[in-house]
Design an enzyme around this catalytic site. Structure first.
Site, PDB file in Angstrom:
ATOM      1  N   GLU A  41      11.997 -13.202  -7.605  1.00  0.00           N
ATOM      2  CA  GLU A  41      12.793 -11.979  -7.729  1.00  0.00           C
ATOM      3  C   GLU A  41      12.714 -11.458  -9.160  1.00  0.00           C
ATOM      4  OE1 GLU A  41      17.522 -11.194  -7.534  1.00  0.00           O
ATOM      5  OE2 GLU A  41      16.661 -12.123  -5.729  1.00  0.00           O
ATOM      6  N   GLN A  98       1.536   7.615   4.684  1.00  0.00           N
ATOM      7  CA  GLN A  98       2.414   7.488   5.850  1.00  0.00           C
ATOM      8  C   GLN A  98       3.376   8.677   5.886  1.00  0.00           C
ATOM      9  OE1 GLN A  98       4.028   3.519   6.622  1.00  0.00           O
ATOM     10  NE2 GLN A  98       2.638   2.672   5.072  1.00  0.00           N
ATOM     11  N   LYS A 193     -15.484  13.181  10.013  1.00  0.00           N
ATOM     12  CA  LYS A 193     -15.755  11.751  10.190  1.00  0.00           C
ATOM     13  C   LYS A 193     -15.163  11.262  11.501  1.00  0.00           C
ATOM     14  CE  LYS A 193     -11.920  10.457   7.115  1.00  0.00           C
ATOM     15  NZ  LYS A 193     -11.568   9.823   5.837  1.00  0.00           N
ATOM     16  N   ASP A 223      -9.971   4.134  -1.204  1.00  0.00           N
ATOM     17  CA  ASP A 223      -9.307   2.896  -0.788  1.00  0.00           C
ATOM     18  C   ASP A 223     -10.373   1.826  -0.521  1.00  0.00           C
ATOM     19  OD1 ASP A 223      -7.662   0.911   0.139  1.00  0.00           O
ATOM     20  OD2 ASP A 223      -6.779   2.076   1.751  1.00  0.00           O
TER      21      ASP A 223
END
Length: 303
Positions: A41, A98, A193, A223
């Protein structure tokens, strides 16, 4: 010269870029410490007296997710220390792909991350090429978007290439590629694509002529590199003299680095929104600090 009451802090994900921005602003980066509990943490502690000050936090949120959590905790720490305003500079903001819900059961990741930044206490976001255009719907403060267009354009001018064309590898890159094509009075080529699976490209269809041109692919993110590899291959097979790629965010996940170095690409030009793991003659990194600083200066002047 920015006011002494403006403090710059760079998170662990953006140390070098943070230093570059601070140097351009004639500022020193604020001191802070990152502590860790035995279970991993994290606990960031700002070590400057920022009570009543404007705080500029610079942090990209690429993998791992600790970078995002670190930033959220730093925003909260600044608020708890009495910062008057918290401006968050996000050279790369993750989860922005997203930005749509395609089927039941999916998360709207882009909206969630934007809400978290506001909930933590950010007043304003300065984001480089965020990949989505609707973040203002989920952030109640001000959002400013930084474009890499100017530094890429200046770099292309130094190459003095003749007979160029600009290539959009997919529909999402079409508007950006068109800007370059218009400025350089060059042809615009669009690609379609066909995917066989996420991050896997089955085939590329090119609309337009690239024969005997220097083809320049425009995109915001690299990416896995599969799309870039496949597009470059197709452009070469259709007679392009050379193939360049301009991409703002070099995520380079998995084996992307080695994969792209083995491609037919002549040069991959990226910015330092995400640090490059290895240097190579085939990869040119441009400093985006000069594009970011004017946005910070404007926030200070308007405050």
């Amino acid at each position: 010269m920015l006011s002494p009451s403006v403090f710059f802090f760079a998170g662990t994900a953006s140390q070098e870029l943070g230093k570059s921005i601070a140097e351009l602003a004639n500022k020193l980066l604020g001191k802070w410490e990152l502590q860790r509990f035995s279970d991993g943490e994290i606990r960031p502690i700002l070590q400057e007296n920022i009570n009543g000050a404007m705080v500029v936090l610079i942090q990209s949120t690429y993998t791992p997710v600790d970078h995002l959590m670190e930033l959220l905790l730093m925003i909260d720490a600044a608020r708890n220390a009495g910062a008057r305003k918290v401006v968050v500079v996000l050279p790369y903001l993750g989860y922005m792909r997203q930005d749509k819900v395609h089927q039941a059961g999916e998360s709207y990741g882009a909206a969630l991350v934007t809400k978290l930044l506001f909930a933590a206490g950010a007043d304003q976001l300065i984001i480089c090429e965020p990949h989505t255009s609707n973040l203002h719907l989920y952030f109640s403060g001000i959002i400013k978007e930084v474009s890499s267009y100017e530094i890429f354009k200046r770099y292309l001018e130094t190459l003095q290439l003749k007979n160029v064309c600009f290539v959009a590898p997919d529909a999402g890159a079409l508007a950006a590629a068109r800007l370059y094509a218009q400025f350089f009075n060059a042809n615009l080529v669009a690609c379609h694509k066909i995917r066989q699976a996420p991050n896997k490209v089955a085939s590329i269809q090119v609309t337009g002529t690239v024969k005997n041109t220097h083809a320049i692919i425009i995109d915001d993110i690299i990416d896995t590199g599969h799309t870039l590899y496949a597009v470059a291959q197709e452009l070469r097979s259709q007679g392009a003299y050379s193939v360049y790629a301009l991409c703002t965010h070099p995520i380079f996940s998995g084996y992307a680095y080695d994969y792209l170095l083995s491609s037919v690409l002549d040069k991959i030009i990226v910015t330092n929104t995400i640090p490059i793991k290895k240097q190579h003659v085939k990869i040119k990194v441009l400093d985006i600090a000069t594009c970011i600083l004017p946005f910070i200066e404007k926030v200070v002047l308007e405050d």
